[in-house]
Scaffold this active site. Structure first.
Site, PDB file in Angstrom:
ATOM      1  CB  SER A   1      -0.885   0.016   1.257  1.00 11.92           C
ATOM      2  OG  SER A   1      -1.510   1.272   1.437  1.00 11.92           O
TER       3      SER A   1
ATOM      4  CE1 TYR B   1      -3.414  -1.713   5.653  1.00 10.86           C
ATOM      5  CE2 TYR B   1      -3.357   0.517   4.743  1.00 10.86           C
ATOM      6  CZ  TYR B   1      -3.462  -0.854   4.567  1.00 10.86           C
ATOM      7  OH  TYR B   1      -3.608  -1.365   3.297  1.00 10.86           O
TER       8      TYR B   1
END
Length: 256
Positions: free
Chosen positions: A141, A154
């Protein structure tokens, strides 16, 4: 649960394992890889969605959890000879600040995004080596390249996952195994933000509100399939994919 169609027994087909295959990028990747001629074992935790995917496109499916050593052993057994592993399973939980961190959510994110990727990659490496033309794909990501308020857990997990991919590439240098990192930005899927935000649909919808044409799961799946289709001496080390409206992880154009 494993379902097998006759085409997967052909030695001429390349074989892939795709994790997180019940929805979003994972399911889209399975569809596109099968369409491109791959034999695919789709792995996820939800039997009903895997059954539907198998009925739709004829892939093999296995209900398994990549955070379980026993389940990973079952994946290896069901996969057989493997040419590609697409480490797509992962996700985010919560948007708390570091000061208010929910450590159970942080631990879940690290276990799935990082340790799950390592666990399954380690288990399938012998088969990837034996294939003579292996591929390890890590779907990370843009959160692994920067961070943002409320994204500490995250981002920490995705930074770690990125480092796993980079380290693998160094350690496997000289072997016939490519390591490919796919780095998506904002992707509008049905579950990512919904799960992150505890099932609050209104809050999940707000993540994408006003963003013209965020990425779709198929956009990322197409990129994955393309990297795997390159001649095997060509390694796409890292492919960053963002919607035009997203200049950076924290810079998003919205029309309203």
């Amino acid at each position: 649960m494993t379902k097998t169609n006759e085409s997967t027994t052909s030695p001429r087909l390349l074989r892939a394992v795709v994790t997180g295959a019940s929805t979003g990028i994972g399911a889209a990747t399975v569809r596109q890889m099968v369409a491109a001629g791959w034999s695919v074992l789709a792995v996820a935790r939800r039997a009903d969605r895997l059954e539907a995917l198998a009925a739709e496109i004829g892939c093999d499916v296995l209900v398994a959890d990549i955070t379980s050593d026993a389940d990973v052993a079952r994946i290896v057994e069901a996969a057989g000879e493997v040419h590609a592993l697409i480490n797509n399973a992962g996700g985010a939980r919560g948007t708390e600040t570091v000061a208010d961190a929910d450590l159970e959510k942080w631990a879940w994110m690290y276990d799935v995004n990082v340790l799950g990727t390592v666990r399954l990659t380690k288990a399938l490496l012998p088969s990837l080596r034996a294939s003579g033309r292996g591929d390890i794909v890590v779907v990370s990501s843009v959160a692994g390249q920067g961070t943002y308020e409320g994204g500490g857990g995250y981002a920490a997990a995705k930074h770690a996952e990125r480092i796993v991919a980079e380290t693998l590439r160094l350690e496997l240098n000289g072997e016939p195994i490519r390591v490919i990192e796919i780095v998506p930005g904002l992707v509008h899927t049905e579950e990512f933000s919904l799960r992150r935000l505890g099932g609050d649909q209104a809050s999940a919808d707000a993540v994408y509100a006003g963003v013209p044409n965020p990425l779709a799961a198929d956009d990322v799946a197409e990129a994955i399939t393309w990297t795997l289709s390159r001649p095997h001496h060509v390694n796409i080390d890292q492919l960053v994919i963002k919607p035009l409206a997203q200049a950076a992880i924290h810079k998003m154009h919205r029309t309203s």
